[in-house]
Design an enzyme around this catalytic site. Structure first.
Site, PDB file in Angstrom:
ATOM      1  N   ASP A  21      -4.877  -4.440   8.576  1.00 45.44           N
ATOM      2  CA  ASP A  21      -4.835  -3.033   8.608  1.00 45.44           C
ATOM      3  C   ASP A  21      -4.224  -2.548  10.046  1.00 45.44           C
ATOM      4  O   ASP A  21      -4.412  -3.159  11.326  1.00 45.44           O
ATOM      5  CB  ASP A  21      -6.266  -1.794   8.605  1.00 45.44           C
ATOM      6  CG  ASP A  21      -5.524  -0.396   8.618  1.00 45.44           C
ATOM      7  OD1 ASP A  21      -4.440   0.019   8.160  1.00 45.44           O
ATOM      8  OD2 ASP A  21      -6.972  -0.444   9.050  1.00 45.44           O
ATOM      9  N   GLY A  24       1.544   0.434  11.105  1.00 40.65           N
ATOM     10  CA  GLY A  24       1.519   1.900  11.363  1.00 40.65           C
ATOM     11  C   GLY A  24       1.748   2.566  12.335  1.00 40.65           C
ATOM     12  O   GLY A  24       2.427   2.866  13.271  1.00 40.65           O
ATOM     13  N   THR A  67      -3.089  -1.237  -4.953  1.00 41.02           N
ATOM     14  CA  THR A  67      -2.279  -0.548  -5.830  1.00 41.02           C
ATOM     15  C   THR A  67      -1.964   0.615  -5.118  1.00 41.02           C
ATOM     16  O   THR A  67      -1.044   2.235  -5.489  1.00 41.02           O
ATOM     17  CB  THR A  67      -3.663   0.254  -6.725  1.00 41.02           C
ATOM     18  OG1 THR A  67      -3.963  -1.687  -7.282  1.00 41.02           O
ATOM     19  CG2 THR A  67      -2.786   1.121  -8.271  1.00 41.02           C
ATOM     20  N   ASN A  69      -0.875   1.882  -2.155  1.00 45.14           N
ATOM     21  CA  ASN A  69       0.413   1.509  -1.348  1.00 45.14           C
ATOM     22  C   ASN A  69       1.398   1.681  -2.717  1.00 45.14           C
ATOM     23  O   ASN A  69       2.328   2.772  -1.111  1.00 45.14           O
ATOM     24  CB  ASN A  69       0.205   0.225  -0.928  1.00 45.14           C
ATOM     25  CG  ASN A  69      -0.533  -0.419   0.360  1.00 45.14           C
ATOM     26  OD1 ASN A  69      -0.893  -0.926   0.737  1.00 45.14           O
ATOM     27  ND2 ASN A  69      -1.809   1.348   0.912  1.00 45.14           N
TER      28      ASN A  69
END
Length: 248
Positions: A21, A24, A67, A69
């Site tokens: 994680d 971004g 899923t 995402n």
């Protein structure tokens, strides 16, 4: 950070799972697009895989695409799929060289045809690998895994292959996509988020959780060693008392 020499080689978890994680946020900090973070994360994947194999980890499961995402912006999803194809193709020779077998769990049929093709080819090429199994969780969710297991189990009961009273925890586990693998002893999550995000819900029942603030693109094998060292300092009681463990 922990050094490899500081670790107890007799207490290495057989199965480590990782929620990768922070891509971004890392890209945003660098002033780039989210896909820049995903591209930069490949080094973290490579370093973690190599570090785990060197320590003797038997299974390393990476939560690569959930899923949920699929609900991200279409351009990001497509870029991720293209990156997945490129990365699998690029890294397969390294997996072969290090005798690492590639597997995948999840709704693989939902991936683009090019991704499915690269996955199948890589898994076929590396199937003889016996040093470590690298498992990619792709289009995966823990609730989906439990649902599909229950559906398949119910079908077998209805067909008379199994009696309802014979169903046990071990029976259900055999219908999960991770059947045949040991449950993870350690789950690593980067970026500081303190949740498991619908990942391996059944399998993580007694898994040790290690949360680090490090964003995934910055994660290296030394950080992996830190997680292993933290795991080795813990007492795994499985509902028993410390005294019971001492006696046993």
């Amino acid at each position: 950070m922990a050094a490899r020499s500081e670790l107890d080689t007799q207490n290495i978890p057989a199965h480590v799972a990782v929620i990768m994680d922070g891509n971004g946020r890392w890209a945003k900090q660098k002033g780039g697009l989210r896909i820049f973070g995903h591209q930069s994360a490949i080094t973290a994947v490579r370093d973690t895989v190599e570090g785990a194999a060197e320590l003797g980890v038997q299974y390393l499961t990476l939560y690569a695409f959930s899923t949920e995402n699929w609900g991200r912006p279409k351009h990001e999803v497509m870029a991720l799929m293209q990156l997945l194809v490129h990365t699998i193709r690029q890294e397969t020779p390294t997996l072969l060289k290090n005798s690492i077998r590639l597997e995948a769990v999840g709704q693989i049929e939902n991936l683009p045809a090019s991704c499915q093709r690269e996955l199948r080819e890589a898994m076929e090429l590396t199937k003889a690998g016996n040093r470590m199994t690298l498992v990619l969780a792709l289009s995966y969710s823990g609730r989906w895994d439990l649902t599909q297991a229950a559906q398949r189990l119910a079908t077998d009961v209805a067909a008379g292959k199994l009696r309802a009273e014979e169903v046990s925890e071990q029976t259900l586990a055999g219908y999960l996509t991770t059947a045949g693998m040991p449950d993870p002893e350690l789950l690593i999550r980067t970026s500081g988020e303190q949740r498991i995000s619908n990942f391996l819900l059944w399998q993580l029942a007694y898994t040790e959780l290690y949360i680090t603030e490090i964003l995934w693109p910055d994660f290296r094998r030394e950080h992996f060693y830190d997680a292993i060292q933290a795991y080795q300092r813990r007492e795994r009681r499985f509902g028993k008392t410390s005294e019971q463990l001492t006696v046993s």
